[in-house]
Design an enzyme around this catalytic site. Sequence first.
Site, short mmCIF file in Angstrom:
data_model
loop_
_atom_site.label_atom_id
_atom_site.label_comp_id
_atom_site.label_asym_id
_atom_site.label_seq_id
_atom_site.Cartn_x
_atom_site.Cartn_y
_atom_site.Cartn_z
N ARG A 76 0.82 -1.22 0.00
CA ARG A 76 0.00 0.00 0.00
C ARG A 76 0.85 1.26 0.00
O ARG A 76 0.33 2.38 -0.09
CB ARG A 76 -0.92 0.03 1.25
CG ARG A 76 -1.96 -1.07 1.26
CD ARG A 76 -2.74 -1.04 2.57
NE ARG A 76 -3.84 -0.11 2.55
CZ ARG A 76 -5.12 -0.44 2.36
NH1 ARG A 76 -5.47 -1.68 2.17
NH2 ARG A 76 -6.06 0.47 2.37
N TYR A 130 0.78 4.25 -2.55
CA TYR A 130 -0.33 5.20 -2.37
C TYR A 130 -0.13 6.03 -1.10
O TYR A 130 -0.14 7.26 -1.14
CB TYR A 130 -1.64 4.41 -2.30
CG TYR A 130 -2.89 5.26 -2.20
CD1 TYR A 130 -3.37 5.97 -3.30
CD2 TYR A 130 -3.61 5.33 -1.00
CE1 TYR A 130 -4.53 6.73 -3.21
CE2 TYR A 130 -4.76 6.09 -0.90
CZ TYR A 130 -5.23 6.78 -2.01
OH TYR A 130 -6.37 7.54 -1.90
N GLY A 162 3.09 8.09 -1.22
CA GLY A 162 2.93 9.09 -2.28
C GLY A 162 2.08 10.25 -1.79
O GLY A 162 2.41 11.43 -1.99
N VAL A 192 -14.71 -1.60 -1.48
CA VAL A 192 -15.64 -2.52 -0.83
C VAL A 192 -17.11 -2.23 -1.15
O VAL A 192 -17.89 -3.16 -1.39
CB VAL A 192 -15.37 -2.58 0.70
CG1 VAL A 192 -15.73 -1.27 1.40
CG2 VAL A 192 -16.08 -3.73 1.33
N PHE A 224 -19.38 -4.99 -3.12
CA PHE A 224 -20.50 -5.68 -2.48
C PHE A 224 -21.81 -5.44 -3.24
O PHE A 224 -22.61 -6.35 -3.43
CB PHE A 224 -20.65 -5.22 -1.01
CG PHE A 224 -19.60 -5.78 -0.08
CD1 PHE A 224 -18.59 -6.61 -0.53
CD2 PHE A 224 -19.62 -5.46 1.28
CE1 PHE A 224 -17.61 -7.12 0.33
CE2 PHE A 224 -18.67 -5.97 2.16
CZ PHE A 224 -17.66 -6.79 1.69
N GLN A 265 -12.81 -5.90 10.57
CA GLN A 265 -12.14 -4.60 10.40
C GLN A 265 -13.21 -3.54 10.14
O GLN A 265 -14.29 -3.86 9.63
CB GLN A 265 -11.11 -4.65 9.26
CG GLN A 265 -11.63 -4.77 7.85
CD GLN A 265 -11.83 -6.21 7.40
OE1 GLN A 265 -12.23 -7.07 8.17
NE2 GLN A 265 -11.61 -6.48 6.12
P1 NAD Z 1 -10.97 7.52 -8.98
O1 NAD Z 1 -9.98 6.45 -9.27
O2 NAD Z 1 -12.37 7.30 -9.41
O3 NAD Z 1 -10.50 8.91 -9.58
C1 NAD Z 1 -9.16 9.24 -9.82
C2 NAD Z 1 -9.09 9.95 -11.18
O4 NAD Z 1 -7.74 10.34 -11.43
C3 NAD Z 1 -9.49 9.02 -12.33
O5 NAD Z 1 -10.37 9.70 -13.19
C4 NAD Z 1 -8.16 8.71 -13.01
O6 NAD Z 1 -8.31 8.41 -14.38
C5 NAD Z 1 -7.40 9.99 -12.76
N1 NAD Z 1 -5.94 9.83 -12.83
C6 NAD Z 1 -5.18 8.85 -12.27
N2 NAD Z 1 -3.89 9.05 -12.56
C7 NAD Z 1 -3.83 10.20 -13.31
C8 NAD Z 1 -2.77 10.91 -13.91
N3 NAD Z 1 -1.50 10.51 -13.81
N4 NAD Z 1 -3.08 12.03 -14.62
C9 NAD Z 1 -4.35 12.45 -14.76
N5 NAD Z 1 -5.40 11.79 -14.20
C10 NAD Z 1 -5.14 10.68 -13.49
O7 NAD Z 1 -10.90 7.78 -7.41
P2 NAD Z 1 -11.72 8.78 -6.48
O8 NAD Z 1 -12.34 7.98 -5.41
O9 NAD Z 1 -12.55 9.69 -7.28
O10 NAD Z 1 -10.53 9.60 -5.81
C11 NAD Z 1 -10.22 10.93 -6.17
C12 NAD Z 1 -9.15 11.47 -5.25
O11 NAD Z 1 -9.61 11.45 -3.91
C13 NAD Z 1 -7.86 10.65 -5.29
O12 NAD Z 1 -6.76 11.52 -5.23
C14 NAD Z 1 -7.94 9.82 -4.04
O13 NAD Z 1 -6.68 9.50 -3.54
C15 NAD Z 1 -8.70 10.74 -3.10
N6 NAD Z 1 -9.40 9.97 -2.07
C16 NAD Z 1 -10.55 9.31 -2.35
C17 NAD Z 1 -11.16 8.56 -1.35
C18 NAD Z 1 -12.46 7.82 -1.58
O14 NAD Z 1 -12.91 7.12 -0.68
N7 NAD Z 1 -13.12 7.93 -2.69
C19 NAD Z 1 -10.59 8.47 -0.08
C20 NAD Z 1 -9.41 9.15 0.15
C21 NAD Z 1 -8.83 9.92 -0.84
N1 UDP Z 2 -12.88 -5.49 1.43
C1 UDP Z 2 -13.59 -6.68 1.50
N2 UDP Z 2 -14.09 -7.20 0.37
C2 UDP Z 2 -13.96 -6.59 -0.86
C3 UDP Z 2 -13.24 -5.38 -0.93
C4 UDP Z 2 -12.70 -4.86 0.23
O1 UDP Z 2 -13.75 -7.25 2.59
O2 UDP Z 2 -14.48 -7.14 -1.86
C5 UDP Z 2 -12.34 -4.92 2.67
C6 UDP Z 2 -10.87 -4.52 2.61
O3 UDP Z 2 -10.05 -5.62 2.95
C7 UDP Z 2 -10.81 -3.41 3.64
C8 UDP Z 2 -12.19 -2.74 3.53
O4 UDP Z 2 -13.04 -3.70 2.90
O5 UDP Z 2 -10.67 -3.94 4.93
C9 UDP Z 2 -12.18 -1.46 2.72
O6 UDP Z 2 -11.54 -1.73 1.50
P1 UDP Z 2 -11.43 -0.66 0.33
O7 UDP Z 2 -10.58 -1.28 -0.73
O8 UDP Z 2 -12.78 -0.20 -0.05
O9 UDP Z 2 -10.70 0.60 0.97
P2 UDP Z 2 -9.47 0.83 1.97
O10 UDP Z 2 -8.93 -0.48 2.44
O11 UDP Z 2 -8.49 1.58 1.16
O12 UDP Z 2 -10.08 1.59 3.07
#
Ligand code: NAD
Ligand code: UDP
Length: 312
Positions: free
Chosen positions: A141, A144, A147, A186, A190, A208
């Site tokens: 992980r 990510y 980064g 997840v 689901f 978890q």
């Molecule tokens: P997502 O994967 O749907 O969206 C990410 C977007 O970025 C996609 O459209 C992808 O094509 C684009 N992308 C990836 N690499 C790129 C690059 N090198 N240049 C240009 N575009 C690029 O994910 P999301 O859930 O919409 O997440 C958006 C942002 O929010 C991300 O930065 C993510 O880390 C952050 N975030 C989301 C969540 C969540 O639960 N959804 C939680 C924490 C942080």
């Molecule tokens: N998870 C799961 N089944 C799935 C996908 C995810 O049990 O099909 C679990 C995963 O192991 C984690 C939680 O759900 O504990 C959330 O996972 P997700 O990938 O949505 O996000 P993150 O782990 O980055 O919070």
Amino acid sequence: MSRVLVTGGAGFLGSHLCERLLRDGHDVLCVDNFFTGSKRNVAHLLNHPYFELMRHDVTFPLYVEVDRIYNLACPASPVHYQHDPVQTTKTSVHGAINMLGLAKRVKARILQASTSEVYGDPEIHPQTEGYWGKVNPIGIRSCYDEGKRCAETLFFDYHRQHQLDIKVVRIFNTYGPHMHPNDGRVVSNFIVQALRGEDITLYGDGSQTRSFCYVDDLIEAMVRMMETDAALTGPVNIGNPREFTIRELAEKVVAQVGGRSRLIYQPLPADDPRQRQPDITLARERLKWEPQIDLDDGLQRTIAYFRQLLEG
Ligand code: NAD
Ligand code: UDP
């Protein structure tokens, strides 16, 4: 009217953000390389006179004139960000450098979509912004998590060194329409499994926890954060503090979708955080914000979206 750049604008959160910004009367430039995002997410915006879609990878410099930058570009699902981990780190780090450089040149305010993953597998619960986290620097992980941590460092160094106007939000698990059906996270997993009548895959024993925020609530907080006075740089946690086990989530999805899906257990991926819950005191106080949509309601809306998508 501001000229607003949304990187990752064709993704799940980005597409909702573009829609919201257009509704608020802004001129929106959506930049995406379509790695995990799709044109379908923004197809309904393409005819809007103040919407522009540009294919571009943020690891390369970008020269545009804007007033505000929301930096969301980065795959967010473990399945996708682990697919090409080197590119994931580049997207967070080179992407941040390029977007911060752009913000510096055009004197734009810039917001970083950071993540609860900066806390790693946390030792304090719920997580407050002051907690520095427990992150494995060499695990699967890390591309990510590290980064995103480095991107935060860059944001604060640009702020200290170049007086850049920055905002950092740490987003906790968010779900809703426009998630990719094969996203791997997840909630979408689901729901898609339940709608197809397949088994629901619980990783580990399902004990978890995560705290799930509906996308509309999240976007509201992001927009509020962007418009706060310059003194508030963040980081600010945004998410729904109501915590659920993954098994509880599975049971809710099966109950709402109906059908005969069984819960099955698969190995827990490495470094999967045991528990996660945001402390949103700061967001409550400074953004006057808290989530309005509970999990049952949000799931209902998300299930309706996926039902239509799969039938279509
Ligand atoms: P997502 O994967 O749907 O969206 C990410 C977007 O970025 C996609 O459209 C992808 O094509 C684009 N992308 C990836 N690499 C790129 C690059 N090198 N240049 C240009 N575009 C690029 O994910 P999301 O859930 O919409 O997440 C958006 C942002 O929010 C991300 O930065 C993510 O880390 C952050 N975030 C989301 C969540 C969540 O639960 N959804 C939680 C924490 C942080
Ligand atoms: N998870 C799961 N089944 C799935 C996908 C995810 O049990 O099909 C679990 C995963 O192991 C984690 C939680 O759900 O504990 C959330 O996972 P997700 O990938 O949505 O996000 P993150 O782990 O980055 O919070």
